[in-house]
Scaffold this motif. Structure first.
Motif, PDB file in Angstrom:
ATOM      1  N   ARG A   1       5.463   7.089   1.053  1.00 58.55           N
ATOM      2  CA  ARG A   1       6.088   6.245   1.369  1.00 58.55           C
ATOM      3  C   ARG A   1       5.295   4.589   1.532  1.00 58.55           C
ATOM      4  NH1 ARG A   1       5.058   5.018   7.791  1.00 58.55           N
ATOM      5  NH2 ARG A   1       7.361   3.287   8.335  1.00 58.55           N
ATOM      6  N   LEU A   2       5.854   3.395   0.950  1.00 56.39           N
ATOM      7  CA  LEU A   2       5.125   2.485   0.690  1.00 56.39           C
ATOM      8  C   LEU A   2       4.968   1.750   1.762  1.00 56.39           C
ATOM      9  CD1 LEU A   2       6.745   1.026  -2.722  1.00 56.39           C
ATOM     10  CD2 LEU A   2       4.191   2.914  -2.277  1.00 56.39           C
ATOM     11  N   SER A   3       4.400   0.391   1.890  1.00 56.81           N
ATOM     12  CA  SER A   3       3.695  -0.673   3.054  1.00 56.81           C
ATOM     13  C   SER A   3       4.189  -1.318   2.278  1.00 56.81           C
ATOM     14  CB  SER A   3       3.065   0.236   4.061  1.00 56.81           C
ATOM     15  OG  SER A   3       3.077   1.216   4.643  1.00 56.81           O
ATOM     16  N   CYS A   4       4.947  -2.480   3.127  1.00 58.96           N
ATOM     17  CA  CYS A   4       3.613  -3.704   2.809  1.00 58.96           C
ATOM     18  C   CYS A   4       4.010  -4.597   3.982  1.00 58.96           C
ATOM     19  CB  CYS A   4       5.448  -4.329   2.639  1.00 58.96           C
ATOM     20  SG  CYS A   4       5.318  -6.209   1.972  1.00 58.96           S
ATOM     21  N   ALA A   5       2.239  -5.389   3.993  1.00 57.19           N
ATOM     22  CA  ALA A   5       1.626  -5.944   5.083  1.00 57.19           C
ATOM     23  C   ALA A   5       2.240  -7.295   4.685  1.00 57.19           C
ATOM     24  CB  ALA A   5       0.616  -5.420   5.371  1.00 57.19           C
ATOM     25  N   ALA A   6       2.568  -7.927   6.027  1.00 57.34           N
ATOM     26  CA  ALA A   6       2.667  -9.236   6.249  1.00 57.34           C
ATOM     27  C   ALA A   6       1.600 -10.386   7.109  1.00 57.34           C
ATOM     28  CB  ALA A   6       4.357 -10.101   5.930  1.00 57.34           C
ATOM     29  N   SER A   7       1.121 -11.321   6.424  1.00 55.37           N
ATOM     30  CA  SER A   7      -0.047 -12.228   7.402  1.00 55.37           C
ATOM     31  C   SER A   7       1.162 -13.065   7.724  1.00 55.37           C
ATOM     32  CB  SER A   7      -0.801 -12.427   6.660  1.00 55.37           C
ATOM     33  OG  SER A   7      -1.350 -12.437   5.648  1.00 55.37           O
TER      34      SER A   7
ATOM     35  N   VAL B   1       7.145  -4.735   6.100  1.00 53.87           N
ATOM     36  CA  VAL B   1       8.107  -3.495   5.605  1.00 53.87           C
ATOM     37  C   VAL B   1       8.088  -1.867   4.883  1.00 53.87           C
ATOM     38  CG1 VAL B   1       8.064  -5.065   3.403  1.00 53.87           C
ATOM     39  CG2 VAL B   1      10.525  -4.672   4.125  1.00 53.87           C
ATOM     40  N   TYR B   2       8.951  -1.461   4.988  1.00 46.50           N
ATOM     41  CA  TYR B   2       8.636  -0.419   4.580  1.00 46.50           C
ATOM     42  C   TYR B   2       9.383   0.231   2.954  1.00 46.50           C
ATOM     43  CZ  TYR B   2       6.135  -0.150   8.270  1.00 46.50           C
ATOM     44  OH  TYR B   2       5.495  -0.593   9.511  1.00 46.50           O
ATOM     45  N   LEU B   3       9.221   0.906   2.090  1.00 53.60           N
ATOM     46  CA  LEU B   3       9.750   1.897   1.457  1.00 53.60           C
ATOM     47  C   LEU B   3       9.688   3.713   1.545  1.00 53.60           C
ATOM     48  CD1 LEU B   3      12.244   1.292  -0.532  1.00 53.60           C
ATOM     49  CD2 LEU B   3      10.761   0.870  -2.657  1.00 53.60           C
ATOM     50  N   GLN B   4      10.970   4.542   2.404  1.00 54.92           N
ATOM     51  CA  GLN B   4      10.639   6.046   2.000  1.00 54.92           C
ATOM     52  C   GLN B   4      11.078   6.198   0.509  1.00 54.92           C
ATOM     53  OE1 GLN B   4       9.451   7.720   3.996  1.00 54.92           O
ATOM     54  NE2 GLN B   4       9.042   9.465   2.891  1.00 54.92           N
ATOM     55  N   MET B   5      10.590   6.699   0.273  1.00 54.09           N
ATOM     56  CA  MET B   5      11.253   6.970  -1.223  1.00 54.09           C
ATOM     57  C   MET B   5      11.220   8.328  -1.542  1.00 54.09           C
ATOM     58  SD  MET B   5       9.495   4.466  -4.219  1.00 54.09           S
ATOM     59  CE  MET B   5       7.840   4.842  -4.044  1.00 54.09           C
ATOM     60  N   ASP B   6      12.251   9.747  -1.700  1.00 51.52           N
ATOM     61  CA  ASP B   6      12.816  10.872  -1.956  1.00 51.52           C
ATOM     62  C   ASP B   6      12.935  11.254  -2.550  1.00 51.52           C
ATOM     63  OD1 ASP B   6      13.186  10.144   1.524  1.00 51.52           O
ATOM     64  OD2 ASP B   6      11.547  11.615   0.612  1.00 51.52           O
TER      65      ASP B   6
ATOM     66  N   SER C   1       0.916  -1.122   0.163  1.00 52.47           N
ATOM     67  CA  SER C   1      -0.360   0.273  -0.270  1.00 52.47           C
ATOM     68  C   SER C   1       0.761   1.065   0.123  1.00 52.47           C
ATOM     69  CB  SER C   1      -0.542  -0.120   1.459  1.00 52.47           C
ATOM     70  OG  SER C   1      -0.215  -0.059   2.532  1.00 52.47           O
ATOM     71  N   GLY C   2       0.826   2.267   0.370  1.00 50.34           N
ATOM     72  CA  GLY C   2       0.760   3.938  -0.394  1.00 50.34           C
ATOM     73  C   GLY C   2       1.477   3.952  -1.276  1.00 50.34           C
ATOM     74  N   GLY C   3       1.346   3.483  -2.492  1.00 53.31           N
ATOM     75  CA  GLY C   3       1.327   4.090  -3.596  1.00 53.31           C
ATOM     76  C   GLY C   3       0.471   5.168  -3.967  1.00 53.31           C
TER      77      GLY C   3
ATOM     78  N   TYR D   1       5.504  -1.155  -8.241  1.00 47.41           N
ATOM     79  CA  TYR D   1       5.972  -1.813  -6.258  1.00 47.41           C
ATOM     80  C   TYR D   1       6.091  -2.912  -6.542  1.00 47.41           C
ATOM     81  CZ  TYR D   1       9.036   2.556  -6.938  1.00 47.41           C
ATOM     82  OH  TYR D   1       9.765   3.286  -7.687  1.00 47.41           O
ATOM     83  N   TYR D   2       6.590  -3.977  -6.379  1.00 43.95           N
ATOM     84  CA  TYR D   2       6.099  -5.257  -5.155  1.00 43.95           C
ATOM     85  C   TYR D   2       7.221  -5.381  -4.021  1.00 43.95           C
ATOM     86  CZ  TYR D   2       4.016  -6.051  -9.971  1.00 43.95           C
ATOM     87  OH  TYR D   2       3.261  -6.184 -10.747  1.00 43.95           O
ATOM     88  N   CYS D   3       6.868  -5.765  -3.199  1.00 45.72           N
ATOM     89  CA  CYS D   3       7.127  -6.728  -2.319  1.00 45.72           C
ATOM     90  C   CYS D   3       7.227  -8.075  -2.091  1.00 45.72           C
ATOM     91  CB  CYS D   3       6.735  -5.574  -0.719  1.00 45.72           C
ATOM     92  SG  CYS D   3       5.365  -6.807  -0.228  1.00 45.72           S
ATOM     93  N   GLY D   4       9.019  -8.402  -1.687  1.00 56.04           N
ATOM     94  CA  GLY D   4       8.506 -10.121  -1.986  1.00 56.04           C
ATOM     95  C   GLY D   4       9.624 -10.622  -0.418  1.00 56.04           C
ATOM     96  N   ALA D   5       8.780 -12.011  -0.220  1.00 59.48           N
ATOM     97  CA  ALA D   5       9.910 -12.836   0.565  1.00 59.48           C
ATOM     98  C   ALA D   5      10.616 -13.653   0.398  1.00 59.48           C
ATOM     99  CB  ALA D   5       9.020 -12.731   1.975  1.00 59.48           C
ATOM    100  N   THR D   6      11.400 -14.010   1.490  1.00 61.18           N
ATOM    101  CA  THR D   6      12.354 -15.173   1.018  1.00 61.18           C
ATOM    102  C   THR D   6      12.623 -16.195   2.229  1.00 61.18           C
ATOM    103  OG1 THR D   6      14.082 -16.247  -0.099  1.00 61.18           O
ATOM    104  CG2 THR D   6      14.523 -14.324   0.517  1.00 61.18           C
ATOM    105  N   ARG D   7      13.132 -17.231   2.153  1.00 61.64           N
ATOM    106  CA  ARG D   7      13.964 -17.862   3.434  1.00 61.64           C
ATOM    107  C   ARG D   7      14.854 -18.103   2.740  1.00 61.64           C
ATOM    108  NH1 ARG D   7       8.767 -22.211   3.973  1.00 61.64           N
ATOM    109  NH2 ARG D   7       8.326 -21.599   2.213  1.00 61.64           N
ATOM    110  N   VAL D   8      15.265 -17.889   1.656  1.00 63.84           N
ATOM    111  CA  VAL D   8      16.953 -18.252   1.493  1.00 63.84           C
ATOM    112  C   VAL D   8      17.362 -17.317   1.997  1.00 63.84           C
ATOM    113  CG1 VAL D   8      18.759 -17.941  -0.340  1.00 63.84           C
ATOM    114  CG2 VAL D   8      16.105 -18.745  -1.044  1.00 63.84           C
ATOM    115  N   VAL D   9      18.954 -18.066   2.731  1.00 65.15           N
ATOM    116  CA  VAL D   9      20.050 -17.557   3.663  1.00 65.15           C
ATOM    117  C   VAL D   9      21.048 -17.475   2.608  1.00 65.15           C
ATOM    118  CG1 VAL D   9      21.394 -18.051   5.213  1.00 65.15           C
ATOM    119  CG2 VAL D   9      19.014 -19.305   6.012  1.00 65.15           C
ATOM    120  N   SER D  10      21.637 -16.009   2.713  1.00 64.56           N
ATOM    121  CA  SER D  10      22.507 -15.610   2.045  1.00 64.56           C
ATOM    122  C   SER D  10      23.736 -14.529   3.071  1.00 64.56           C
ATOM    123  CB  SER D  10      22.293 -15.123   0.395  1.00 64.56           C
ATOM    124  OG  SER D  10      23.006 -15.170  -0.844  1.00 64.56           O
ATOM    125  N   ARG D  11      25.247 -14.943   2.256  1.00 62.36           N
ATOM    126  CA  ARG D  11      25.555 -14.098   2.976  1.00 62.36           C
ATOM    127  C   ARG D  11      25.467 -12.349   1.533  1.00 62.36           C
ATOM    128  NH1 ARG D  11      31.382 -16.523   5.006  1.00 62.36           N
ATOM    129  NH2 ARG D  11      30.130 -17.784   6.644  1.00 62.36           N
TER     130      ARG D  11
END
Length: 126
Positions: A19-25, A79-84, A7-9, A94-104
């Motif tokens: 400021r974009l927001s991404c709500a996770a359930s 998670v948020y994205l403040q865009m100035d 949301s927030g677009g 704009y899309y938010c994504g989530a992952t359980r992948v672990v990476s350095r």
């Protein structure tokens, strides 16, 4: 499994902010590495920003570095994205994504992400 809702677009003028927001359930949001991507007409979805599980590291595309800020609040499952200093070329869905992948290394590729939101439109006028 996590569900994501952005949301927030909206419409902004060049030089403005959004400021974009991404709500996770779903359980264990803090176990997910989170990212923001964007897609404009005729182009592939591209990496914008990412943040680690405990916010110890953030990464940005060169095109947004110094203008956008990613953050998260694990207590609020968000998670948020403040865009100035927005530019017309920031216009995209704009899309938010989530992952359980672990990476350095920063996860900047689409294939690294398991879950996606439906997107929110950002339009920047000149």
């Amino acid at each position: 499994q996590v569900q994501l809702v952005e949301s927030g677009g909206g419409l902004a003028q060049a030089g403005g902010s959004l400021r974009l927001s991404c709500a996770a359930s779903g359980p264990n949001f803090s176990n997910y590495y989170m990212g923001w991507f964007r897609q404009s007409p005729g182009k592939e979805r591209e990496f914008v920003a990412a943040i680690t599980r405990s916010s110890t590291r953030t990464d940005y595309a060169d095109s947004v570095k110094g203008r956008f800020t990613i953050s998260r609040d694990n207590a609020k499952n968000a998670v948020y994205l403040q865009m100035d200093s927005l530019k017309p070329e920031d216009t995209a869905v704009y899309y938010c994504g989530a992952t359980r992948v672990v990476s350095r290394r920063p996860l900047t590729g689409l294939s690294s992400y398991e879950y996606w939101g439906q997107g929110t439109q950002v339009t920047v006028s000149s």
